[in-house]
Design a protein around this motif. Structure first.
Motif, PDB file in Angstrom:
ATOM      1  N   LEU A 181     -13.969   9.774  -6.190  1.00  0.00           N
ATOM      2  CA  LEU A 181     -14.770  10.798  -6.703  1.00  0.00           C
ATOM      3  C   LEU A 181     -15.413  11.422  -5.387  1.00  0.00           C
ATOM      4  CD1 LEU A 181     -16.188  11.834  -9.284  1.00  0.00           C
ATOM      5  CD2 LEU A 181     -18.025  10.428  -8.778  1.00  0.00           C
ATOM      6  N   LEU A 182     -14.765  12.667  -5.166  1.00  0.00           N
ATOM      7  CA  LEU A 182     -15.277  13.598  -4.040  1.00  0.00           C
ATOM      8  C   LEU A 182     -16.320  14.709  -4.444  1.00  0.00           C
ATOM      9  CD1 LEU A 182     -12.021  14.078  -2.434  1.00  0.00           C
ATOM     10  CD2 LEU A 182     -13.487  12.292  -1.757  1.00  0.00           C
ATOM     11  N   PRO A 183     -17.598  14.861  -3.614  1.00  0.00           N
ATOM     12  CA  PRO A 183     -18.244  15.862  -3.702  1.00  0.00           C
ATOM     13  C   PRO A 183     -17.780  17.188  -3.196  1.00  0.00           C
ATOM     14  CG  PRO A 183     -19.146  14.441  -2.111  1.00  0.00           C
ATOM     15  CD  PRO A 183     -17.961  13.938  -2.608  1.00  0.00           C
ATOM     16  N   LEU A 184     -17.695  18.179  -3.879  1.00  0.00           N
ATOM     17  CA  LEU A 184     -16.937  19.460  -3.367  1.00  0.00           C
ATOM     18  C   LEU A 184     -17.904  20.561  -3.926  1.00  0.00           C
ATOM     19  CD1 LEU A 184     -13.122  18.874  -4.444  1.00  0.00           C
ATOM     20  CD2 LEU A 184     -14.423  18.424  -1.922  1.00  0.00           C
ATOM     21  N   THR A 185     -17.508  21.756  -3.269  1.00  0.00           N
ATOM     22  CA  THR A 185     -18.009  23.113  -3.759  1.00  0.00           C
ATOM     23  C   THR A 185     -16.857  23.819  -4.595  1.00  0.00           C
ATOM     24  OG1 THR A 185     -17.391  24.315  -1.835  1.00  0.00           O
ATOM     25  CG2 THR A 185     -19.449  23.026  -1.731  1.00  0.00           C
ATOM     26  N   VAL A 186     -17.325  24.708  -5.324  1.00  0.00           N
ATOM     27  CA  VAL A 186     -16.344  25.352  -6.108  1.00  0.00           C
ATOM     28  C   VAL A 186     -15.448  26.255  -5.223  1.00  0.00           C
ATOM     29  CG1 VAL A 186     -15.916  27.359  -7.839  1.00  0.00           C
ATOM     30  CG2 VAL A 186     -17.882  25.477  -8.060  1.00  0.00           C
ATOM     31  N   LYS A 187     -15.963  26.791  -4.064  1.00  0.00           N
ATOM     32  CA  LYS A 187     -14.941  27.378  -2.986  1.00  0.00           C
ATOM     33  C   LYS A 187     -13.845  26.527  -2.533  1.00  0.00           C
ATOM     34  CE  LYS A 187     -15.296  30.172   1.394  1.00  0.00           C
ATOM     35  NZ  LYS A 187     -13.740  30.247   1.439  1.00  0.00           N
ATOM     36  N   GLN A 188     -14.339  25.332  -2.133  1.00  0.00           N
ATOM     37  CA  GLN A 188     -13.356  24.218  -1.692  1.00  0.00           C
ATOM     38  C   GLN A 188     -12.052  24.003  -2.862  1.00  0.00           C
ATOM     39  OE1 GLN A 188     -16.333  21.143  -0.742  1.00  0.00           O
ATOM     40  NE2 GLN A 188     -15.079  20.905   1.204  1.00  0.00           N
ATOM     41  N   ILE A 189     -12.591  24.143  -3.923  1.00  0.00           N
ATOM     42  CA  ILE A 189     -11.614  24.101  -5.082  1.00  0.00           C
ATOM     43  C   ILE A 189     -10.612  25.180  -5.251  1.00  0.00           C
ATOM     44  CG2 ILE A 189     -11.337  23.706  -7.543  1.00  0.00           C
ATOM     45  CD1 ILE A 189     -14.027  21.939  -7.591  1.00  0.00           C
ATOM     46  N   ASN A 190     -11.512  26.431  -5.004  1.00  0.00           N
ATOM     47  CA  ASN A 190     -10.792  27.396  -5.187  1.00  0.00           C
ATOM     48  C   ASN A 190      -9.490  27.642  -4.039  1.00  0.00           C
ATOM     49  OD1 ASN A 190     -11.746  28.334  -7.566  1.00  0.00           O
ATOM     50  ND2 ASN A 190     -13.245  29.649  -6.915  1.00  0.00           N
ATOM     51  N   ASP A 191     -10.021  27.342  -3.085  1.00  0.00           N
ATOM     52  CA  ASP A 191      -9.280  27.424  -1.756  1.00  0.00           C
ATOM     53  C   ASP A 191      -8.184  26.415  -1.737  1.00  0.00           C
ATOM     54  OD1 ASP A 191     -10.511  29.561  -1.071  1.00  0.00           O
ATOM     55  OD2 ASP A 191     -11.854  28.429   0.586  1.00  0.00           O
TER      56      ASP A 191
ATOM     57  N   SER B  51       2.622  19.492  -4.711  1.00  0.00           N
ATOM     58  CA  SER B  51       4.094  20.080  -5.181  1.00  0.00           C
ATOM     59  C   SER B  51       4.539  19.224  -6.222  1.00  0.00           C
ATOM     60  CB  SER B  51       4.744  20.024  -3.983  1.00  0.00           C
ATOM     61  OG  SER B  51       5.033  18.728  -3.336  1.00  0.00           O
ATOM     62  N   ASP B  52       3.950  18.124  -6.333  1.00  0.00           N
ATOM     63  CA  ASP B  52       4.634  17.073  -7.282  1.00  0.00           C
ATOM     64  C   ASP B  52       4.182  17.419  -8.792  1.00  0.00           C
ATOM     65  OD1 ASP B  52       2.063  16.458  -7.560  1.00  0.00           O
ATOM     66  OD2 ASP B  52       2.217  14.214  -6.747  1.00  0.00           O
ATOM     67  N   ASP B  53       4.729  16.857  -9.873  1.00  0.00           N
ATOM     68  CA  ASP B  53       4.467  17.086 -11.079  1.00  0.00           C
ATOM     69  C   ASP B  53       3.099  17.046 -11.723  1.00  0.00           C
ATOM     70  OD1 ASP B  53       4.550  14.441 -11.100  1.00  0.00           O
ATOM     71  OD2 ASP B  53       6.122  14.376 -12.850  1.00  0.00           O
ATOM     72  N   LYS B  54       2.416  16.576 -11.017  1.00  0.00           N
ATOM     73  CA  LYS B  54       1.130  16.062 -11.236  1.00  0.00           C
ATOM     74  C   LYS B  54       0.096  17.373 -10.933  1.00  0.00           C
ATOM     75  CE  LYS B  54       0.904  11.116 -10.086  1.00  0.00           C
ATOM     76  NZ  LYS B  54       0.553  10.052  -9.424  1.00  0.00           N
ATOM     77  N   SER B  55      -1.124  17.216 -11.489  1.00  0.00           N
ATOM     78  CA  SER B  55      -1.769  18.684 -11.294  1.00  0.00           C
ATOM     79  C   SER B  55      -2.879  18.301 -10.059  1.00  0.00           C
ATOM     80  CB  SER B  55      -2.662  18.841 -12.500  1.00  0.00           C
ATOM     81  OG  SER B  55      -3.437  17.820 -12.988  1.00  0.00           O
ATOM     82  N   ASN B  56      -2.694  17.464  -9.210  1.00  0.00           N
ATOM     83  CA  ASN B  56      -3.437  17.225  -8.318  1.00  0.00           C
ATOM     84  C   ASN B  56      -3.625  18.372  -7.095  1.00  0.00           C
ATOM     85  OD1 ASN B  56      -3.888  14.920  -9.515  1.00  0.00           O
ATOM     86  ND2 ASN B  56      -3.147  13.731  -7.689  1.00  0.00           N
TER      87      ASN B  56
ATOM     88  N   VAL C 197      -6.492  15.862   1.688  1.00  0.00           N
ATOM     89  CA  VAL C 197      -6.687  14.526   0.831  1.00  0.00           C
ATOM     90  C   VAL C 197      -6.211  15.287  -0.497  1.00  0.00           C
ATOM     91  CG1 VAL C 197      -8.598  13.300  -0.401  1.00  0.00           C
ATOM     92  CG2 VAL C 197      -8.443  14.027   2.156  1.00  0.00           C
ATOM     93  N   ASP C 198      -5.369  14.330  -1.079  1.00  0.00           N
ATOM     94  CA  ASP C 198      -5.211  14.727  -2.612  1.00  0.00           C
ATOM     95  C   ASP C 198      -6.210  14.355  -3.467  1.00  0.00           C
ATOM     96  OD1 ASP C 198      -2.369  13.106  -4.643  1.00  0.00           O
ATOM     97  OD2 ASP C 198      -3.496  15.427  -4.579  1.00  0.00           O
ATOM     98  N   VAL C 199      -6.922  15.534  -4.194  1.00  0.00           N
ATOM     99  CA  VAL C 199      -8.178  15.298  -4.919  1.00  0.00           C
ATOM    100  C   VAL C 199      -7.729  15.373  -6.368  1.00  0.00           C
ATOM    101  CG1 VAL C 199     -10.464  16.519  -5.452  1.00  0.00           C
ATOM    102  CG2 VAL C 199      -9.199  16.619  -3.115  1.00  0.00           C
ATOM    103  N   ASN C 200      -8.411  14.504  -7.071  1.00  0.00           N
ATOM    104  CA  ASN C 200      -8.170  14.480  -8.521  1.00  0.00           C
ATOM    105  C   ASN C 200      -9.552  14.568  -9.140  1.00  0.00           C
ATOM    106  OD1 ASN C 200      -6.976  14.203 -10.930  1.00  0.00           O
ATOM    107  ND2 ASN C 200      -5.959  12.008 -10.333  1.00  0.00           N
ATOM    108  N   ASN C 201     -10.647  13.559  -8.716  1.00  0.00           N
ATOM    109  CA  ASN C 201     -11.615  13.386  -9.499  1.00  0.00           C
ATOM    110  C   ASN C 201     -13.014  14.148  -8.717  1.00  0.00           C
ATOM    111  OD1 ASN C 201     -10.667  12.238 -11.659  1.00  0.00           O
ATOM    112  ND2 ASN C 201     -10.674  10.322 -10.756  1.00  0.00           N
TER     113      ASN C 201
END
Length: 167
Positions: free
Chosen positions: A41-51, A56-61, A67-71
């Motif tokens: 569970l990573l603390p992020l900002t919306v800007k980091q998410i938008n950037d 490339s795999d079939d997952k939506s990560n 870092v592969d981010v999910n939660n």
């Protein structure tokens, strides 16, 4: 009488493994750190998410800073809340950007929490990131209303009209 000598080689051999199999090195390639990081569970900002880059795999990560981010956990102001019987949707504005969020109402407790959510409230949410055709959204697991005290933002359940701003 028998002499009681312990033959360790005979006692510990077998068990379905031949000595040649036991001596071979393990050639399993398992990336524990990647799996563990994807479940963090990573603390992020919306800007980091938008950037972020879509993986490339079939997952939506998404990939943020390698870092592969999910939660994620986000803190921001609730805007454009729309409640329905099955879910509540809103936009979270953290000052760096906006992201659409949805919380599915599976139990009465979820519905009661969502009923108390108002535009302008500050919340901390935990959610799962989704990306589709360049649009980022968050499926919210849980959220907590924040209140401002002299020391900063803390968990609270009071609705302070002085702190809420229109979206």
């Amino acid at each position: 009488m028998h002499s009681s000598e312990f033959d360790g080689a005979a006692a510990f051999s077998g068990g379905g493994f031949m000595p040649s199999q036991a001596a071979q090195g393990h050639e399993l390639s398992f990336s524990y750190t990647t799996n563990r990081d994807a479940q963090s569970l990573l603390p992020l900002t919306v800007k980091q998410i938008n950037d972020a880059f879509q993986s490339s795999d079939d997952k939506s990560n998404m990939i943020i800073d390698g870092v592969d981010v999910n939660n994620v956990t986000l803190v921001g102001r609730v805007c454009n809340k729309a409640g329905r019987i099955t879910d509540v949707t809103f936009v979270l504005d953290d000052g760096t950007g906006r992201i659409e969020c949805s919380k599915w109402l599976q139990e009465d407790v979820d519905a009661n929490e969502a009923e108390g959510l108002r535009d302008g409230m500050y919340v901390r949410l935990h959610g799962h990131l989704k990306g589709f055709q360049g649009k980022r959204t968050s499926n919210v697991f849980s959220f907590r209303v924040l209140a401002y005290s002299e020391g900063g933002w803390v968990l609270g359940n009071a609705y302070d009209r002085n702190l809420t701003k229109s979206c």
